[in-house]
Design a protein around this motif. Structure first.
Motif, PDB file in Angstrom:
ATOM      1  N   GLN A 188       0.802  -1.207  -0.001  1.00 13.10           N
ATOM      2  CA  GLN A 188      -0.026   0.035   0.201  1.00 13.10           C
ATOM      3  C   GLN A 188       0.743   1.236  -0.109  1.00 13.10           C
ATOM      4  OE1 GLN A 188      -2.987  -1.497   3.165  1.00 13.10           O
ATOM      5  NE2 GLN A 188      -3.721   0.513   2.540  1.00 13.10           N
ATOM      6  N   ILE A 189       1.784   1.476   0.867  1.00 13.35           N
ATOM      7  CA  ILE A 189       2.587   2.373   0.955  1.00 13.35           C
ATOM      8  C   ILE A 189       3.395   2.357  -0.431  1.00 13.35           C
ATOM      9  CG2 ILE A 189       4.830   3.370   2.330  1.00 13.35           C
ATOM     10  CD1 ILE A 189       3.750   1.907   4.662  1.00 13.35           C
ATOM     11  N   SER A 190       4.253   1.516  -0.805  1.00 12.60           N
ATOM     12  CA  SER A 190       4.809   1.721  -2.298  1.00 12.60           C
ATOM     13  C   SER A 190       3.759   2.170  -3.406  1.00 12.60           C
ATOM     14  CB  SER A 190       5.377   0.206  -2.432  1.00 12.60           C
ATOM     15  OG  SER A 190       5.918   0.421  -3.861  1.00 12.60           O
ATOM     16  N   SER A 191       2.596   1.748  -3.415  1.00 12.63           N
ATOM     17  CA  SER A 191       1.431   2.102  -4.195  1.00 12.63           C
ATOM     18  C   SER A 191       1.346   3.709  -4.094  1.00 12.63           C
ATOM     19  CB  SER A 191       0.167   1.166  -4.100  1.00 12.63           C
ATOM     20  OG  SER A 191      -0.880   1.664  -5.124  1.00 12.63           O
ATOM     21  N   THR A 192       1.227   4.001  -2.796  1.00 12.80           N
ATOM     22  CA  THR A 192       0.988   5.712  -2.695  1.00 12.80           C
ATOM     23  C   THR A 192       2.125   6.362  -3.366  1.00 12.80           C
ATOM     24  OG1 THR A 192      -0.187   5.473  -0.759  1.00 12.80           O
ATOM     25  CG2 THR A 192       1.036   7.580  -1.124  1.00 12.80           C
ATOM     26  N   TRP A 193       3.282   5.925  -3.173  1.00 13.70           N
ATOM     27  CA  TRP A 193       4.618   6.591  -3.740  1.00 13.70           C
ATOM     28  C   TRP A 193       4.598   6.664  -5.232  1.00 13.70           C
ATOM     29  CZ3 TRP A 193       9.151   8.642  -1.660  1.00 13.70           C
ATOM     30  CH2 TRP A 193      10.317   8.877  -2.703  1.00 13.70           C
TER      31      TRP A 193
END
Length: 490
Positions: free
Chosen positions: A104-109
């Motif tokens: 999820q965090i990677s997708s936001t970035w």
């Protein structure tokens, strides 16, 4: 920065209004069509700019994580026991032990930087286009260029707030890159102070560019000045067609100045934050000269037709016609939307009179803000599809804080109380003690931005502990999300 070169900008065709709502349809990835074809006419630029907004409305950005998702969990808005993994890990500031959360965090970035890359693609392509290329001439060319630059600046700022310490802690630390060229194959992080400078430059340039359409053009300034009727429902028919409508859902002139106020305050530049907030307050707010925005009256905060997103003062929002169904699917898997009861007990003491309390069921402590309204009232259904990103209320809070810090406590209290009264308070806050003032200010901010993703950054920029009942959570490095491994430059 491997993800920044995956150009996934989507092309959209604006179709006619359906039930008062705009729809972006006919999606086609840009990497499947040539730049020459995409930008062969003005419609190509219009489609590409609409693509930026659709990416911004995705769950990785304002459709979830930057509003009611991770940002709100970080601020302890929800009861942690009612969050399933991986979001329970976020509530405990554990970002690395759950694969789904890491994704999820990677997708936001990656989604933010892909959107930035697509904004750069538009900026690069439009540089060589004369005003005569566009049906509305320079007003249209400048509007598209300005919006792309504003999107670029805003998303860099969002990544800075999430993936770097606040400027007050480490202004020279290098955490994120600033992508302002096309194409860019490799980018390296730059100092936080430089990122802020570039964000401000992009937003200031963008404000000048969009002004011709939004505030100067006799043809289309009514799209902005018609207030809620036009901004939310798109009821005006501006010259040039649908693309020039729905300015609430776009990086409009007023919103850009509002974001400048937000950026300057986060950077610790209260002089310029005050300048921007004062301009908004005196020109566009309910107390201003033009009064383009108002605050939702108490009569519209309760009952079956309640304005569940208090939409009257929303200056900029993202829009997605599929948002209610997307939200419900995600909610079933991860959320009950049960708010943090100890926090609510402090924010809304027994007998308190506050219109925002009308949006919360204190039996279940579940808010109506993100639940789908079934009302058929004129302005309520449209609120189901928007995600508020910036409100006029924030300008009041910024203005009040800046006035207080410069020693003008009289005006600071006046402005703060105007906002309190607008939300239904009948008491007057009068203390000039610094701790008392910030206690009241933070209570207001937390109530105003519950589930909207802004509260955590107010704590972060001033290193103010988050208090949940008897628990006190200090603001430290645990409020900095880890940069995805594939994006690190060694």
């Amino acid at each position: 920065m491997k993800n920044t070169i995956k150009f996934i900008c989507t092309a959209f065709i604006c179709t006619s209004l359906l039930a008062g709502c705009s729809k972006w349809l006919d999606v086609q990835p840009v990497d499947q069509i040539s730049d020459e074809k995409l930008f062969a006419d003005a419609d190509g630029f219009r489609n590409a700019i609409n693509g930026l907004y659709q990416q911004m409305s995705s769950g990785s950005l304002y459709g979830r994580e930057l509003t009611w998702g991770i940002n709100s969990v970080l601020a302890q808005d929800y009861t942690a026991a009612n969050l399933t993994t991986p979001l329970a890990r976020v509530a405990n500031y554990d970002f690395t032990s759950n694969a789904a959360l890491i994704s999820q965090i990677s997708s936001t970035w990656s989604t933010a930087y892909n959107t930035i890359a697509n904004a750069n693609k538009i900026i690069h392509a439009i540089q060589d286009k004369d005003a005569s290329f566009f049906p509305l001439g320079s007003a249209e060319r400048n509007l598209i260029l300005g919006e792309a630059m504003a999107v670029r600046g805003l998303l860099h700022f969002e990544m800075l707030r999430l993936f770097a310490p606040a400027p007050v802690d480490d202004p020279n630390g290098k955490y994120i890159p600033y992508q302002d060229a096309y194409p860019t194959l490799v980018s390296v992080p730059i100092a936080t102070s430089e990122v802020i400078s570039k964000v401000v430059s992009d937003l200031e340039t963008a404000a000048v560019l969009v002004a011709e359409h939004d505030t100067l053009s006799t043809n289309n300034r009514t799209v902005m000045s018609s207030k809620l009727q036009s901004l939310l429902t798109g009821s005006n028919t501006p010259k040039g067609g649908l693309f020039f409508n729905f300015r609430l859902h776009r990086m409009n002139y007023v919103a850009i100045h509002g974001f400048l106020a937000r950026v300057h305050l986060y950077a610790g530049d209260r002089a310029n934050a005050k300048k921007e907030a004062e301009y908004m307050y005196k020109e566009f707010g309910p107390a201003g000269r033009l009064k383009w925005w108002a605050f939702t009256p108490e009569s519209q905060t309760s009952g079956p037709n309640k304005y569940h997103k208090l939409v009257n003062d929303v200056i900029m929002a993202c829009y997605d016609p599929n948002f209610p169904s997307n939200l419900n699917t995600y909610r079933q898997n991860f959320y009950t939307f049960k708010l943090n009861t100890p926090v609510l007990n402090v924010l809304y003491p027994s007998g308190d009179r506050d219109n925002r309390l009308n949006l919360i069921n204190r039996t279940t402590d579940i808010s109506d803000k993100w639940l789908q309204s079934t009302s058929t009232s004129q302005y309520v259904p449209q609120q189901n599809f928007i995600m508020p990103v910036l409100r006029m209320s924030e300008m009041y809070y910024i203005y009040a804080e800046c006035l207080f810090e410069e020693g003008n406590t009289t005006d600071a209290l006046r402005v703060l109380n105007e906002m309190r009264y607008a939300r239904g308070k009948v008491t007057t806050f009068s203390s000039t003690d610094r701790d008392d003032f910030y206690d009241e200010l933070f209570n207001e901010i937390h109530k105003e931005y519950m589930e909207e993703g802004q509260t955590v950054f107010a704590h972060k920029r001033l290193k103010r502990d988050i208090v949940v009942g008897a628990q006190r959570i200090p603001i430290d490095n645990k409020f900095v999300l880890p940069i995805p491994d594939g994006e690190k430059i060694f």
